[in-house]
Design an enzyme around this catalytic site. Structure first.
Site, short mmCIF file in Angstrom:
data_model
loop_
_atom_site.label_atom_id
_atom_site.label_comp_id
_atom_site.label_asym_id
_atom_site.label_seq_id
_atom_site.Cartn_x
_atom_site.Cartn_y
_atom_site.Cartn_z
N LYS A 181 -38.56 25.15 59.67
CA LYS A 181 -37.25 24.52 59.51
C LYS A 181 -37.30 23.38 58.48
CE LYS A 181 -34.77 26.67 62.75
NZ LYS A 181 -35.17 28.07 62.94
C1 LIG Z 1 -34.57 28.55 64.34
C2 LIG Z 1 -33.28 28.94 64.92
C3 LIG Z 1 -32.99 28.70 66.27
C4 LIG Z 1 -33.92 28.03 67.25
O1 LIG Z 1 -35.22 28.35 67.13
P1 LIG Z 1 -36.41 27.73 68.02
O2 LIG Z 1 -37.56 28.54 67.52
O3 LIG Z 1 -36.08 27.99 69.44
O4 LIG Z 1 -36.52 26.28 67.75
C5 LIG Z 1 -31.73 29.04 66.72
N1 LIG Z 1 -30.81 29.59 65.93
C6 LIG Z 1 -31.06 29.83 64.62
C7 LIG Z 1 -29.97 30.41 63.78
C8 LIG Z 1 -32.30 29.53 64.08
O5 LIG Z 1 -32.56 29.80 62.79
#
Ligand SMILES: *Cc1c(COP(=O)(O)O)cnc(C)c1O
Length: 371
Positions: A181
């Site tokens: 992220k």
């Molecule tokens: C990364 C992401 C999440 C959450 O991901 P985690 O791995 O649980 O932190 C949720 N929605 C979207 C669109 C994402 O790209």
């Protein structure tokens, strides 16, 4: 991968912050948690932020705190990471998919009202690849129908609409901090809201349902806590966030300068009227004359040459466990299916160098002409 798809940006400041927590005894529910929540709420522009163990945990708690349960319907997009729909399935709610806009790849506001029924309890918006959804239109529809809007802003940290940050537009926003992220805590999530009661409920739900005093178990809860080690990492990243966001925007513009105008590529817009993208990923689409098989060949060839890339994302309504809930909807969301068959996410991380962008783009263009 020689040039990875994504890579975290960790400096000595982050390492020192983490080590600093390890020299204390407050490894969870300590001072860094409150500090992170306060700083993050200030960044997004909400009254409250609640830290949890992942973006998915944040989405789950936001859904639960909105009182969404068995048989309730939530209008959402079929083009997303699987977690945005899973958060509804955990509560036995039903995702009602609405096709996307071909330009933004986000939920098409013109199709939302047609999907609202007496069972609809919320609209779950995803700001895909950092591009904000059409929030003014979506909020107006939500208002007309008295529905809360939950923003899955996991990919859109730093994005703005009309000068306000995403995550501050709906009733609740959710961010994720996995290492790919925009900013990372190793793992982690944050829920943002202006509603103090909703924030308190989420704080209780993340900590076994404990009440504010931390003694009684007032309700069924979860262990979705985020350690102070992760919070310290997050605080150090948050201090560098403006610089990181600027870097990512520069990278997106560097890709744009090389790839926009190519007749076989659709590239993401870099300038939006009254909104800004929070650049999580740089995802191009192949032109209409290409199909999924061409795309897959190109992705595989890029990978063989050491260039990290990905197919982002396969449509949610086609995942077997979601199909079980929503039924066979193949073909009902043609814009989503057409886009998902042609996407390629290119390497995108803060330390990506211009020479690497040159190589990625030259390789992609060469492979396109060979199809
Ligand atoms: C990364 C992401 C999440 C959450 O991901 P985690 O791995 O649980 O932190 C949720 N929605 C979207 C669109 C994402 O790209």
């Amino acid at each position: 991968m020689r040039i990875p798809l994504s890579s975290p940006d960790i400096t000595d400041a982050e390492i020192d912050a983490v080590v600093g927590v390890l020299r204390t005894t407050a490894l969870s529910l300590g001072p860094r948690l409150t500090e992170l929540e306060t700083a993050f709420a200030a960044f997004v522009g909400t009254r409250e932020a609640v830290a949890v163990s992942s973006g998915t945990a944040g989405l789950h708690l936001a859904v639960r705190a909105c009182g969404i349960g068995e048989g309730d319907e939530v209008v959402t997009t079929p083009l997303s990471f699987v977690a945005s729909a899973n958060a509804l399935l955990y509560e036995r709610a039903r995702p009602v998919f609405v096709d996307i806009e071909p330009g933004s790849l986000n939920i098409d506001p013109a199709r939302i009202e047609g999907a609202i029924t007496p069972r609809t309890r919320a609209i779950l918006v995803v700001h895909l690849f950092g591009r904000p959804a059409a929030m003014p239109e979506i909020l107006a529809i939500a208002d007309r129908h008295g529905l809360p809007v939950i923003e899955d802003a996991c990919e859109a940290l730093g994005a703005t609409v009309g000068g306000k940050r995403v995550g501050a537009l709906g009733l609740a926003g959710v961010f994720g901090f996995y290492p790919n992220k925009t900013m990372t805590m190793g793992e982690g999530g944050l829920i943002t809201t202006d509603d103090p009661a909703l924030a308190e409920l989420c704080r209780s739900l993340r900590n076994h349902g404990r009440d504010a005093g931390g003694v009684a178990h007032a309700r069924l809860g979860f262990n979705y806590r985020l350690s102070d080690i992760a919070c310290a990492l997050g605080l150090a990243q948050l201090r560098r966030l403006p610089e990181m966001l600027a870097r990512r925007e520069a990278l997106a513009r560097a890709y744009h300068a090389r790839l926009s105008g190519h007749p076989d590529l659709v590239v993401p817009a870099v300038d939006l009227p009254d909104a800004r993208t929070g650049w999580f990923a740089y995802v191009v689409r192949l032109g209409a004359r290409y199909g999924a098989a061409d795309r897959d060949r190109i992705v595989d060839a890029m990978l063989r040459r050491g260039i990290g890339c990905q197919r982002y994302f396969s449509p949610l309504h086609l995942h077997p466990h979601i199909r079980e809930v929503v039924g066979d909807r193949e073909g009902e969301f043609p814009v989503t299916e057409a886009a998902a068959a042609r996407t390629i996410a290119l390497p995108f991380f803060n330390r990506l160098r211009e020479a690497e962008i040159d190589e990625v783009c030259a390789t992609l263009v060469e492979l396109l002409s060979a199809q």
